[in-house]
Scaffold this motif. Sequence first.
Motif, mmCIF file in Angstrom:
data_model
loop_
_atom_site.group_PDB
_atom_site.id
_atom_site.type_symbol
_atom_site.label_atom_id
_atom_site.label_comp_id
_atom_site.label_asym_id
_atom_site.label_seq_id
_atom_site.Cartn_x
_atom_site.Cartn_y
_atom_site.Cartn_z
ATOM 1 N N PHE A 97 0.859 -1.183 0.000
ATOM 2 C CA PHE A 97 0.000 0.000 0.000
ATOM 3 C C PHE A 97 0.897 1.236 0.000
ATOM 4 N N PRO A 98 0.390 2.350 -0.491
ATOM 5 C CA PRO A 98 1.199 3.572 -0.478
ATOM 6 C C PRO A 98 1.279 4.160 0.922
ATOM 7 N N LEU A 99 1.757 3.353 1.818
ATOM 8 C CA LEU A 99 1.852 3.739 3.230
ATOM 9 C C LEU A 99 3.278 3.435 3.688
ATOM 10 N N SER A 100 3.529 3.673 4.966
ATOM 11 C CA SER A 100 4.863 3.351 5.483
ATOM 12 C C SER A 100 5.012 1.836 5.625
ATOM 13 N N VAL A 101 6.251 1.406 5.825
ATOM 14 C CA VAL A 101 6.525 -0.015 6.069
ATOM 15 C C VAL A 101 5.662 -0.508 7.222
ATOM 16 N N PHE A 102 5.693 0.253 8.331
ATOM 17 C CA PHE A 102 4.957 -0.151 9.519
ATOM 18 C C PHE A 102 3.464 -0.272 9.235
ATOM 19 N N ASP A 103 2.908 0.739 8.593
ATOM 20 C CA ASP A 103 1.457 0.745 8.366
ATOM 21 C C ASP A 103 1.024 -0.361 7.409
ATOM 22 N N ASN A 104 1.896 -0.723 6.484
ATOM 23 C CA ASN A 104 1.587 -1.856 5.612
ATOM 24 C C ASN A 104 1.398 -3.125 6.428
ATOM 25 N N VAL A 105 2.352 -3.385 7.309
ATOM 26 C CA VAL A 105 2.307 -4.636 8.070
ATOM 27 C C VAL A 105 1.201 -4.567 9.124
ATOM 28 N N ALA A 106 0.981 -3.359 9.667
ATOM 29 C CA ALA A 106 -0.020 -3.206 10.727
ATOM 30 C C ALA A 106 -1.443 -3.209 10.169
ATOM 31 N N TYR A 107 -1.555 -3.090 8.850
ATOM 32 C CA TYR A 107 -2.874 -2.941 8.237
ATOM 33 C C TYR A 107 -3.825 -4.080 8.611
ATOM 34 N N GLY A 108 -3.357 -5.293 8.407
ATOM 35 C CA GLY A 108 -4.196 -6.473 8.677
ATOM 36 C C GLY A 108 -4.606 -6.560 10.130
ATOM 37 N N PRO A 109 -3.631 -6.542 11.056
ATOM 38 C CA PRO A 109 -3.997 -6.604 12.477
ATOM 39 C C PRO A 109 -5.005 -5.519 12.862
ATOM 40 N N ARG A 110 -4.848 -4.309 12.295
ATOM 41 C CA ARG A 110 -5.801 -3.225 12.620
ATOM 42 C C ARG A 110 -7.199 -3.577 12.126
ATOM 43 N N VAL A 111 -7.267 -4.097 10.890
ATOM 44 C CA VAL A 111 -8.572 -4.492 10.344
ATOM 45 C C VAL A 111 -9.230 -5.513 11.262
ATOM 46 N N HIS A 112 -8.397 -6.398 11.797
ATOM 47 C CA HIS A 112 -8.952 -7.444 12.654
ATOM 48 C C HIS A 112 -9.010 -7.015 14.111
ATOM 49 N N GLY A 113 -8.910 -5.703 14.339
ATOM 50 C CA GLY A 113 -9.241 -5.183 15.655
ATOM 51 C C GLY A 113 -8.083 -4.967 16.605
ATOM 52 N N MET A 114 -6.856 -5.075 16.126
ATOM 53 C CA MET A 114 -5.739 -4.858 17.039
ATOM 54 C C MET A 114 -5.274 -3.407 16.916
ATOM 55 N N HIS A 115 -5.470 -2.637 17.960
ATOM 56 C CA HIS A 115 -5.115 -1.218 17.858
ATOM 57 C C HIS A 115 -4.070 -0.815 18.876
ATOM 58 N N LYS A 116 -3.899 -1.629 19.919
ATOM 59 C CA LYS A 116 -3.011 -1.228 21.003
ATOM 60 C C LYS A 116 -1.563 -1.184 20.549
ATOM 61 N N GLY A 117 -0.876 -0.113 20.909
ATOM 62 C CA GLY A 117 0.487 0.137 20.463
ATOM 63 C C GLY A 117 1.444 -1.026 20.650
ATOM 64 N N ALA A 118 1.597 -1.494 21.889
ATOM 65 C CA ALA A 118 2.617 -2.503 22.179
ATOM 66 C C ALA A 118 2.332 -3.809 21.427
ATOM 67 N N ASP A 119 1.062 -4.240 21.458
ATOM 68 C CA ASP A 119 0.693 -5.471 20.759
ATOM 69 C C ASP A 119 0.951 -5.341 19.271
ATOM 70 N N LEU A 120 0.547 -4.191 18.766
ATOM 71 C CA LEU A 120 0.675 -3.968 17.344
ATOM 72 C C LEU A 120 2.143 -3.962 16.931
ATOM 73 N N GLU A 121 2.947 -3.267 17.729
ATOM 74 C CA GLU A 121 4.375 -3.219 17.420
ATOM 75 C C GLU A 121 4.991 -4.615 17.465
ATOM 76 N N ALA A 122 4.569 -5.376 18.451
ATOM 77 C CA ALA A 122 5.098 -6.746 18.558
ATOM 78 C C ALA A 122 4.684 -7.567 17.346
ATOM 79 N N ALA A 123 3.430 -7.380 16.915
ATOM 80 C CA ALA A 123 2.933 -8.148 15.759
ATOM 81 C C ALA A 123 3.704 -7.767 14.493
ATOM 82 N N VAL A 124 3.969 -6.458 14.344
ATOM 83 C CA VAL A 124 4.695 -6.001 13.158
ATOM 84 C C VAL A 124 6.120 -6.559 13.167
ATOM 85 N N GLU A 125 6.755 -6.497 14.328
ATOM 86 C CA GLU A 125 8.131 -7.004 14.401
ATOM 87 C C GLU A 125 8.166 -8.492 14.072
ATOM 88 N N LYS A 126 7.224 -9.230 14.631
ATOM 89 C CA LYS A 126 7.184 -10.672 14.397
ATOM 90 C C LYS A 126 7.007 -10.967 12.907
#
Lengths: 251, 230
Positions: A97-126
């Motif tokens: 997507f024409p977004l940042s690296v982070f937002d690309n990877v975070a896109y799916g988890p956000r759609v599926h309801g994950m919004h919390k910073g720490a969880d999201l960051e952990a999911a992106v790193e993983k």
Amino acid sequence: MEYKLRTENLGLHYGDFCALKDVNISIRPQAITAIIGPSGCGKSTLLRCFNRMNELIAGVRTSGRILLDGRAVHDGAAGLTQLRKRVGMVFQRPNPFPLSVFDNVAYGPRVHGMHKGADLEAAVEKALRATALWDALKDKLRAPALGLPAEQQQRLCISRLAAVEPEVLLMDEPCSALDPIATEHIEELMRELARRYTIVIVTHNMQQAARVSSETGFMLLGELVEFGLTTAIFKNPSDKRTEDYVTGRYG
Amino acid sequence: MEKQRQFDRELEDLKKKLIHMAALAETMIDKAVAELVQRDEKVAAKVPEYEQELNRLEIEIDEAALTLLATRQPVAGDLRFIVAATKINGELERIGDLVINIIQNVQTLLAQPPLKPLIDIPHMADLARRMVRDSLDSFVGGDPLLAQSVIMADDRVDALKDQVLRELLTYMMSDPRTIERALALILVSRHLERIGDHAVNIAEDVIYMTQGRDVRHPKTPKERPADLEM
């Protein structure tokens, strides 16, 4: 043997055109299955059936059944989001997507309801670690994804899927836009990912099918002509049409 | 697709070279045994030249096969064909070496008066030569049945070799002056029998090439008939 994905007499028409004819295929879990065949044979159509992407096209009719973990993949909007979470698709051209690296990877988890910073960051790193991108990109998480080299873009797209922890990865010519070295890297990644995911790859590159997959299906004119161990398909295929295709004598 | 592809032409070329090798090998077997039967050293005079030609072809074929493997990444029937070609190549070269051994034994025999009329050895030579021809024909025609017949024919060559050995043993026991000539004849029959074995190897490669079925070593050593080892 519990198959991850199975079709029963799967048929598909685009209007009057019959794109798939009575396809019966059983895909093993945590393995790489390749589908090969000439252009227009129905291999990409079959792949798109597995996460119901053909429904986006007007005039499509399907028959037969698709089973995921032995349960039918239903029609209707109800299960669609859930299905796409379980069965993700990697395309020919990397399509971040024409977004940042982070937002690309975070896109799916956000759609599926994950919004919390720490969880999201952990999911992106993983997810970035799963495709061996983390070390290269951990300091560039805010950089635009479209500025990455092609191989990293393709890895990023795989990370974007990995972030929602799918079970099946569908790959449609995932290396055709990449050079040989990047192709080798993605193939290496596929082998790595196959320990956790079930991978189905559609490819024109027969050597790639021979190299990465454990089972291969050969399709022609909407039919699954032959399906078996990759070594058998490339050493001693049982159908003359498969032999003609893999030796380059088809058509 | 009517026009033959470059790749197919290259495979065809490989095939032609092997046919040429086999023709040379057959001629060599013929000449070597004719020299013995006719007791005329001129008959096989060209055999060493033919053997040189076989060696040259062996290298050429290996080179061509490696190039095809490296540049074409052949699969399925093409792959089995090329692998069979390189193996058959080696078998034919080895047959050439065995004919040279026969010629050396024949020279020993021609230096002395004949020991006995020769019946079984020319017969063996005929059979071995036919096995070589049939094995190559089965390769060229992709004919597994013909290849199977080569494997069957080997028993007859083996039986003749045993017969030659038994007969010559009686000569040697009754008159030690015959030992040198009898041994030379035994070795000739041994070389012919080995030529038959190489034809069998070719036939086995052809069965693998045509059917993808490996027929080598079907019996465990215990089941193998006890042969008279020399």
